[in-house]
Design a protein around this motif. Structure first.
Motif, PDB file in Angstrom:
ATOM      1  N   ARG A  75       0.837  -1.201   0.000  1.00 18.03           N
ATOM      2  CA  ARG A  75       0.000   0.000   0.000  1.00 18.03           C
ATOM      3  C   ARG A  75       0.869   1.247   0.000  1.00 18.03           C
ATOM      4  NH1 ARG A  75      -5.356  -0.422   1.564  1.00 18.03           N
ATOM      5  NH2 ARG A  75      -6.099  -2.548   1.759  1.00 18.03           N
ATOM      6  N   PRO A 256      -3.929   7.582   8.168  1.00 17.43           N
ATOM      7  CA  PRO A 256      -4.086   7.031   6.812  1.00 17.43           C
ATOM      8  C   PRO A 256      -3.223   7.809   5.819  1.00 17.43           C
ATOM      9  CG  PRO A 256      -6.217   7.619   7.802  1.00 17.43           C
ATOM     10  CD  PRO A 256      -5.151   8.245   8.640  1.00 17.43           C
ATOM     11  N   GLN A 258      -2.998   8.035   1.571  1.00 18.14           N
ATOM     12  CA  GLN A 258      -3.732   7.594   0.387  1.00 18.14           C
ATOM     13  C   GLN A 258      -2.895   7.658  -0.890  1.00 18.14           C
ATOM     14  OE1 GLN A 258      -8.038   8.849   0.272  1.00 18.14           O
ATOM     15  NE2 GLN A 258      -7.274  10.375   1.719  1.00 18.14           N
ATOM     16  N   ASP A 297      -3.593  11.947   5.801  1.00 21.97           N
ATOM     17  CA  ASP A 297      -4.798  12.582   6.329  1.00 21.97           C
ATOM     18  C   ASP A 297      -4.500  13.126   7.720  1.00 21.97           C
ATOM     19  OD1 ASP A 297      -7.545  12.012   4.718  1.00 21.97           O
ATOM     20  OD2 ASP A 297      -6.037  10.484   4.277  1.00 21.97           O
ATOM     21  N   GLN A 304      -8.205   2.206   6.215  1.00 23.69           N
ATOM     22  CA  GLN A 304      -7.400   2.101   4.996  1.00 23.69           C
ATOM     23  C   GLN A 304      -8.135   2.694   3.803  1.00 23.69           C
ATOM     24  OE1 GLN A 304      -6.502  -2.159   5.088  1.00 23.69           O
ATOM     25  NE2 GLN A 304      -4.441  -1.691   5.804  1.00 23.69           N
ATOM     26  N   ARG A 305      -8.939   3.713   4.074  1.00 19.17           N
ATOM     27  CA  ARG A 305      -9.688   4.346   2.999  1.00 19.17           C
ATOM     28  C   ARG A 305      -9.318   5.822   2.871  1.00 19.17           C
ATOM     29  NH1 ARG A 305     -15.974   3.326   2.570  1.00 19.17           N
ATOM     30  NH2 ARG A 305     -15.550   2.955   4.776  1.00 19.17           N
ATOM     31  N   GLY A 306      -9.303   6.570   3.953  1.00 20.12           N
ATOM     32  CA  GLY A 306      -8.936   7.975   3.909  1.00 20.12           C
ATOM     33  C   GLY A 306     -10.084   8.861   3.480  1.00 20.12           C
ATOM     34  N   ILE A 311      -7.642  13.390  -1.551  1.00 18.18           N
ATOM     35  CA  ILE A 311      -7.465  12.977  -2.946  1.00 18.18           C
ATOM     36  C   ILE A 311      -7.838  14.113  -3.897  1.00 18.18           C
ATOM     37  CG2 ILE A 311      -8.422  11.476  -4.734  1.00 18.18           C
ATOM     38  CD1 ILE A 311      -6.359  10.099  -3.034  1.00 18.18           C
ATOM     39  N   GLN A 333      -8.146   3.374  -5.820  1.00 17.80           N
ATOM     40  CA  GLN A 333      -7.575   4.181  -4.749  1.00 17.80           C
ATOM     41  C   GLN A 333      -7.446   3.309  -3.520  1.00 17.80           C
ATOM     42  OE1 GLN A 333      -9.670   4.927  -2.011  1.00 17.80           O
ATOM     43  NE2 GLN A 333      -8.293   6.249  -0.855  1.00 17.80           N
ATOM     44  N   TRP A 334      -6.457   3.584  -2.693  1.00 14.64           N
ATOM     45  CA  TRP A 334      -6.302   2.807  -1.462  1.00 14.64           C
ATOM     46  C   TRP A 334      -5.628   3.676  -0.407  1.00 14.64           C
ATOM     47  CZ3 TRP A 334      -3.229   2.336  -5.720  1.00 14.64           C
ATOM     48  CH2 TRP A 334      -1.852   2.544  -5.550  1.00 14.64           C
ATOM     49  N   GLY A 335      -5.605   3.180   0.794  1.00 16.69           N
ATOM     50  CA  GLY A 335      -4.916   3.861   1.883  1.00 16.69           C
ATOM     51  C   GLY A 335      -4.053   2.886   2.654  1.00 16.69           C
TER      52      GLY A 335
END
Length: 414
Positions: A75, A256, A258, A297, A304-306, A311, A333-335
């Motif tokens: 990640r 987090p 991202q 963030d 794990q999203r943020g 973004i 997208q990921w965090g």
């Protein structure tokens, strides 16, 4: 362990590639190990590999609550550089850079390390003063570094817009920097460590750390108790949670971080571009995806999203600098979860608990340090004392005030 080469590829192609061995074993844990490494990400696997290779230890287990390399190693945005300001950070990251440069050959596994250069943009006069200072410090420490003018940036990136809301006045450039393939790094270290006898135990979450007379005696896991006189905690993002099981409170916060990737494009982006001021950075993978990263963030947490606004801000900046990407679609997208120390530098140290060692606090700069981090951590665990390269990164610095403030030096420690 089977060796990878052009000849082995040709030989196995005759049998439809059905003759390859498994890359590593999946053993059940033994009752006792000399060293237990908690965390099977890049840093944990590198620690186990160098413990076996450099220090001759064989009775080692790496335990991971999920699957190998499934945490922050998978990640991140894979940037590798060593152009830090302070001597202590520069020397540690430069050690890592030198290990990166021979890592594929050493592991006999292609980690896809591409030295395409890393460019750090300056948007204000103060940015440029800081860039000049950092480049001078790098050169004094033997690290390659250049200051680029706007016209030199334009030569390398003809499609960049220098006159955005954040005008580009120049940049630093490290030609030896670049990117590597994150999952290949984890797999390469896992394969090499396994070949040296290291047990890699997946789906084995730690639930407790046992102590007796001020020293560790082992770890409780979902697969039972594992006895060990030495425990190395290398659990990025969750380091403070695991350390608390041994009664150690760490001065770190988890946030987090991202990132996102676009649809594949033909090769167009020849380097890595970072902007500390606007917290955006971009490169192009070998598959053609644009890999875009943001700053952390602002809130703490283990999600794990943020947040969307992070973004949104990052993509606004990227599109302003590179207008030709305005119609490119984002694929996913990921965090990740980064643990940040007060001075934005790592902690690679013994702890007040005998036999317990900690490697954490890398913030957003952990991937680039993977081999160097494992190398110095292995020395610290094997000899019960830090190597000269990580001596300054002790836990004690938050008591004695000898901080290594890379966050203050660079605005962000990507």
């Amino acid at each position: 362990m089977q060796k990878f080469s052009i000849w082995s590829l040709l030989k196995n192609s005759l049998s439809y590639h059905e003759g390859w061995q498994r890359q590593w074993r999946s053993p059940e844990p033994k009752a006792e190990y000399d060293v237990v490494v908690v965390g099977a990400g890049g840093h944990g696997l590198a620690t186990a590999y160098y413990l076996a290779k450099e220090h001759g230890l064989r009775n080692i287990a790496v335990i991971e609550r999920g699957w190998l390399g499934g945490g922050n190693t998978s990640r991140n945005t894979t940037i590798v550089r060593s152009n830090y300001l302070w001597d202590e950070a520069t020397l540690l990251y430069e050690k890592s850079m030198k290990l990166w440069e021979g890592l594929s050959q050493e592991l006999n596994y292609n980690v896809m390390f591409s030295q395409r250069g890393v460019m750090n943009l300056g948007h204000t006069l103060q940015d440029m003063r800081d860039i000049e200072r950092r480049v001078s410090a790098n050169r004094l420490n033997g690290v390659d570094a250049l200051v680029l003018s706007p016209s030199e940036i334009k030569e390398r990136l003809p499609f960049i817009n220098l006159k955005t809301r954040y005008p580009i006045l120049g940049a630093s450039f490290q030609p030896r920097g670049g990117v590597a393939r994150h999952d290949a790094v984890a797999w390469g270290f896992a394969r090499a460590a396994d070949a040296l006898g290291v047990d890699i135990i997946q789906n084995c979450e730690v639930t407790g750390i046992r102590r007796q007379n001020g020293a560790v005696t082992g770890v409780d896991t979902v697969k039972g108790f594992i006895q060990a006189k030495k425990i190395a905690l290398v659990a990025a993002g969750h380091a403070s949670v695991v350390a608390q099981m041994a009664g150690v409170r760490l001065p770190i916060e988890s946030h987090p971080l991202q990132a996102l990737v676009s649809e594949p494009l033909k090769p167009i982006f020849p380097t890595v571009v970072m902007s500390n001021a606007i917290h955006a950075y971009i490169s192009q993978s070998d598959k053609g995806d644009l890999v875009i990263g943001a700053g952390i963030d602002s809130y703490t947490g283990y999600g794990q999203r943020g947040s969307y606004q992070t973004i949104e801000h990052t993509l606004q900046a990227i599109v302003e600098m590179f207008p030709l990407f305005s119609r490119v679609r984002m694929n996913r997208q990921w965090g990740g979860i980064v643990d940040v120390s007060p001075d934005a530098s790592p902690i690679i140290s013994k702890t007040p608990v005998k036999g317990l060692y900690i490697n954490c606090g890398w913030g957003t700069g952990g991937f680039k340090a993977t081999p160097g981090s494992g190398w110095v951590m292995a020395h610290t665990v094997a000899h019960d004392r830090p190597h000269a390269l990580n001596e300054a990164f002790s836990l004690d610095r938050f008591y004695n005030g000898h901080l290594i403030d890379e966050h203050g030096a660079a605005a962000v420690a990507h």
